[in-house]
Design a protein around this motif. Structure first.
Motif, PDB file in Angstrom:
ATOM      1  N   GLU A  79     -36.272 -23.524 -10.543  1.00 47.42           N
ATOM      2  CA  GLU A  79     -37.686 -23.891 -10.632  1.00 47.42           C
ATOM      3  C   GLU A  79     -37.991 -25.099  -9.761  1.00 47.42           C
ATOM      4  N   ARG A  80     -37.117 -26.099  -9.786  1.00 45.82           N
ATOM      5  CA  ARG A  80     -37.323 -27.305  -8.970  1.00 45.82           C
ATOM      6  C   ARG A  80     -37.177 -26.975  -7.480  1.00 45.82           C
ATOM      7  N   ALA A  81     -36.250 -26.104  -7.150  1.00 46.78           N
ATOM      8  CA  ALA A  81     -36.086 -25.682  -5.756  1.00 46.78           C
ATOM      9  C   ALA A  81     -37.359 -25.017  -5.251  1.00 46.78           C
ATOM     10  N   THR A 111     -26.161 -12.054 -10.934  1.00 50.88           N
ATOM     11  CA  THR A 111     -25.465 -13.282 -10.566  1.00 50.88           C
ATOM     12  C   THR A 111     -26.433 -14.464 -10.608  1.00 50.88           C
ATOM     13  N   GLU A 112     -25.872 -15.663 -10.551  1.00 49.86           N
ATOM     14  CA  GLU A 112     -26.711 -16.863 -10.497  1.00 49.86           C
ATOM     15  C   GLU A 112     -27.612 -16.820  -9.263  1.00 49.86           C
ATOM     16  N   LYS A 128     -32.966 -16.559  -7.174  1.00 48.45           N
ATOM     17  CA  LYS A 128     -33.928 -16.031  -6.202  1.00 48.45           C
ATOM     18  C   LYS A 128     -35.118 -15.413  -6.922  1.00 48.45           C
ATOM     19  N   LYS A 129     -34.864 -14.638  -7.956  1.00 48.42           N
ATOM     20  CA  LYS A 129     -35.950 -14.017  -8.715  1.00 48.42           C
ATOM     21  C   LYS A 129     -36.896 -15.087  -9.259  1.00 48.42           C
ATOM     22  N   GLU A 134     -40.279 -13.962   0.150  1.00 49.33           N
ATOM     23  CA  GLU A 134     -38.993 -13.301   0.444  1.00 49.33           C
ATOM     24  C   GLU A 134     -38.429 -13.723   1.795  1.00 49.33           C
ATOM     25  N   GLU A 135     -39.313 -13.860   2.782  1.00 48.84           N
ATOM     26  CA  GLU A 135     -38.835 -14.168   4.136  1.00 48.84           C
ATOM     27  C   GLU A 135     -38.246 -15.572   4.275  1.00 48.84           C
TER      28      GLU A 135
END
Length: 166
Positions: A60-62, A90-91, A96-97, A106-107
């Motif tokens: 979330e922070r990323a 996976t993590e 990413k999700k 996505e890009e």
């Protein structure tokens, strides 16, 4: 509230009301958290490197940092660890999700590393992906849980030569 303060507040809320641990133990633990957590000045970078973990707040922070314009691209690493063996994905896939759900396009993502299970492997796999993508970021932001930040930075500095990490 930064991650150090947040971790400290959670710990205090959970344990200060009980008879143990003592205030002295809490102070020592806070010193350990402060030492392990690297709090560099945040600067704009070419790449946001996100280390997987069971702490979904990292993703979330990323996403917040990406959306605020701190990085142009994102790379995520992480298989499953002992604390999240029951996860379906996976993590890296899970992070990413979360980041996409929080507005990262996505890009923006380089290929995921879904194999690494420790910090050293994260770094080695980041290097392989960057070479395969012919990506040469100059400045990099490392994202990790507060208590693993110093380890991530130390491994990064050991293995990378030209890039500058925050």
């Amino acid at each position: 509230m930064d991650n150090n303060t947040q971790a400290s507040e959670i710990y205090k809320a959970k344990y200060e009301k009980s008879s143990s641990p003592s205030r002295e133990i809490i102070e020592v633990l806070q010193q350990v958290i402060d030492f392990l957590s690297v709090q560099d000045e945040l600067k704009r970078a070419d790449l946001l490197v996100v280390f997987g973990s069971p702490d979904l707040k990292v993703a979330e922070r990323a996403a917040e940092l990406y959306k605020a314009g701190y990085a142009k691209h994102v790379i995520i690493s992480g298989n499953k660890g002992r604390w999240n063996q029951d996860w379906v994905k996976t993590e890296a896939e899970t992070f990413k999700k979360i980041m996409v759900q929080n507005g990262v396009p996505e890009e923006a993502f380089l290929p995921l590393d879904k194999e690494a299970t420790n910090t050293g492997a994260n770094i080695q796999n980041f290097i392989k992906i960057l070479k395969a993508e012919k990506a040469k970021p100059g400045k990099i932001i490392l994202m990790q849980t507060p208590v693993a930040q110093r380890r991530a930075w130390a491994n990064f500095v050991k293995d990378f030569e030209e890039e500058e990490a925050y």
